[in-house]
Design a protein around this motif. Structure first.
Motif, mmCIF file in Angstrom:
data_model
loop_
_atom_site.group_PDB
_atom_site.id
_atom_site.type_symbol
_atom_site.label_atom_id
_atom_site.label_comp_id
_atom_site.label_asym_id
_atom_site.label_seq_id
_atom_site.Cartn_x
_atom_site.Cartn_y
_atom_site.Cartn_z
ATOM 1 N N ARG A 253 -99.631 41.279 1.716
ATOM 2 C CA ARG A 253 -100.042 42.653 2.226
ATOM 3 C C ARG A 253 -99.992 42.535 3.873
ATOM 4 O O ARG A 253 -99.266 43.286 4.514
ATOM 5 C CB ARG A 253 -101.492 43.022 2.012
ATOM 6 N N ASP A 257 -97.237 44.413 6.140
ATOM 7 C CA ASP A 257 -97.683 45.002 7.442
ATOM 8 C C ASP A 257 -96.976 44.585 8.411
ATOM 9 O O ASP A 257 -96.367 45.459 9.602
ATOM 10 C CB ASP A 257 -99.185 45.078 7.558
ATOM 11 N N ARG A 282 -97.529 52.179 -0.887
ATOM 12 C CA ARG A 282 -96.784 51.043 -2.190
ATOM 13 C C ARG A 282 -96.606 51.566 -3.174
ATOM 14 O O ARG A 282 -95.949 51.173 -4.073
ATOM 15 C CB ARG A 282 -97.482 49.707 -1.808
#
Length: 446
Positions: A253, A257, A282
């Motif tokens: 994750r 990002d 997502r």
């Protein structure tokens, strides 16, 4: 030869073995902090109430205070130590007390958030619902600093600092808020963060104990030793595997990002345009970007869509909100800017409060140190000075009429046997011995 000498000198600077406390004292100290009953349990409950209040009113200072007085670190470090020295009995005891403390903490926080009239989730509370890779690193390095401080002389303010940095209390309170408000995702996210902190603090403790070569527990038979080692290893593996799986998810994750931020900075930056928010959906594979100012033209958007593949976002569809659609986004941007400024001010207040708490902790330690030291000093005085019946030690601040300065010294009040008489030499011996024993810069005997 010269390289060997240089490496030896470097090693001497970094080794901690010469600063080690007695191993038995370290184990006894950590073991004593494992239990949750009586006063220790009430301190935990009060700390949970304080932390819940801090999260409820968005007060960083109150949250820090709750973390400082919380005894939650005890069983967590105890579990890491137990695994490190093959003490299955200590591990079972620490795990039991940890489970009790966790359940009581969540129930206490749930009760508070059920009765509080302030039901809105503040920023301090929401910050504990989404763990990141940084939380893993903080827990790992915090646990390493904690076990190192516990095992060496001159602990200073390391343990309170670890309690603040790893932030065990706020996630439990947030989990209670999730139960009280019916937000299951808040509960899961906060408990997830608490679990990460627990696992990696224990893991750092285990590694520290092994690196400092603590003696492992010996068993009467080889068969019992093998069974215990297998049980401890199984528990350690079962604990580590979920945390590693969680860490992989967090890393993915965080990388995603970071790729989004690099994409925006590289592909969509242009003079007169400001990207005020981005959100990667997502589930639907859509990257929503809100931009204000000079519009990004269609050709730039098409090129940016094609270049998504270079940022590991090949299956993502780009959706840019700008122009008239971004009027509300402009107001949102201003609001976000205000929130950012407010958070920076809160961070500064937190730094200042942390310094004040550290200073207060130092002062408190100076006073409580004498209180804890008095029985041991009196026991030694019975042998060295039989004529002394009682001893009182205290920290004194003295001001005089003829000066504005304040003198600080340790006052030692001794009570003598009625038949005893002290010569000036005896008085000086008692003074010199006491000053050396309590390590006081200045001491006065009454």
């Amino acid at each position: 030869m010269e390289l060997y000498v240089i490496l030896s000198k470097i090693k001497a600077h970094f080794t901690v073995m010469q600063d080690m406390e007695d191993e038995k004292e370290i184990v006894a100290q950590i073991t004593s902090g494992v239990s949750f009953r009586g006063a220790n349990l009430w301190v935990l409950i009060f700390a949970i109430f304080i932390a819940s209040l801090g999260l409820n009113v968005n007060s960083t200072a109150v949250i820090i205070g709750a973390m400082l007085i919380s005894p939650l670190m005890g069983p967590i470090i105890g579990m890491g130590l137990a695994i490190g020295i093959n003490d299955f009995q200590l591990l079972r005891r620490a795990a039991k007390n940890f489970a009790i403390a966790t359940v009581i903490s969540i129930l206490t926080a749930t009760v508070y958030f059920l009765i509080t009239p302030l039901g809105e989730a503040q920023s301090e509370l929401l910050a504990r619902t989404s763990p990141t890779i940084y939380d893993v690193l903080i827990a790992t390095f915090g646990g390493a600093a904690g076990i190192l401080a516990l095992c060496t002389k001159g602990k200073g303010n390391v343990i309170p600092g670890v309690a603040i940095a790893t932030a065990l209390m706020p996630p439990l309170c947030t989990a209670g808020f999730g139960l009280a408000s019916g937000h299951l995702l808040y509960f899961l996210g906060a408990f997830y963060l608490f679990f990460i902190n627990t696992v990696f603090i224990s893991l750092s403790t285990y590694l520290g104990v092994r690196l400092m070569r603590f003696h492992r527990k010996e068993f009467q038979t080889a068969s019992a030793a093998r069974k215990s080692r297998r049980a401890v290893m199984a528990i350690a593996i079962l604990t580590i595997i979920p945390s590693l799986l969680m860490t992989v998810g967090i890393v993915r994750r965080s990388i995603s990002d970071n790729n989004v931020n690099r994409f925006i900075k590289t592909e969509l930056s242009q003079s007169g345009t400001q990207v005020i928010s981005s959100d990667l959906d997502r589930d639907n594979q859509i990257l929503n970007i809100v931009a204000v100012g000079r519009e990004i033209n269609d050709s730039t958007i098409r090129v940016a869509q094609k270049n998504l593949v270079h940022y590991s976002l090949a299956d993502i569809k780009l959706n840019i909100i700008q122009g008239e659609k971004s009027d509300s986004a402009m107001r949102l941007g201003k609001k976000l800017s205000q929130i950012t400024t407010s958070r920076e001010e809160e961070k500064q207040k937190m730094v200042e409060m942390s310094a004040k708490l550290s200073e207060t902790s130092n002062r408190l330690e100076q006073y409580t140190q004498l209180e804890q030291l008095t029985p041991d000093v009196m026991a030694e005085m019975r042998n060295l000075f039989p004529q002394v019946n009682a001893l009182s030690l205290s920290k004194v601040a003295q001001s005089r009429r003829d000066t504005t300065a304040t003198m600080h010294f340790v006052a030692a009040i001794i009570s003598l046997d009625p038949k005893a008489r002290l010569t000036p030499a005896d008085r000086q011996r008692i003074h010199d011995w006491l000053q050396t024993r309590v390590k006081a810069d200045s001491l006065v005997v009454y």
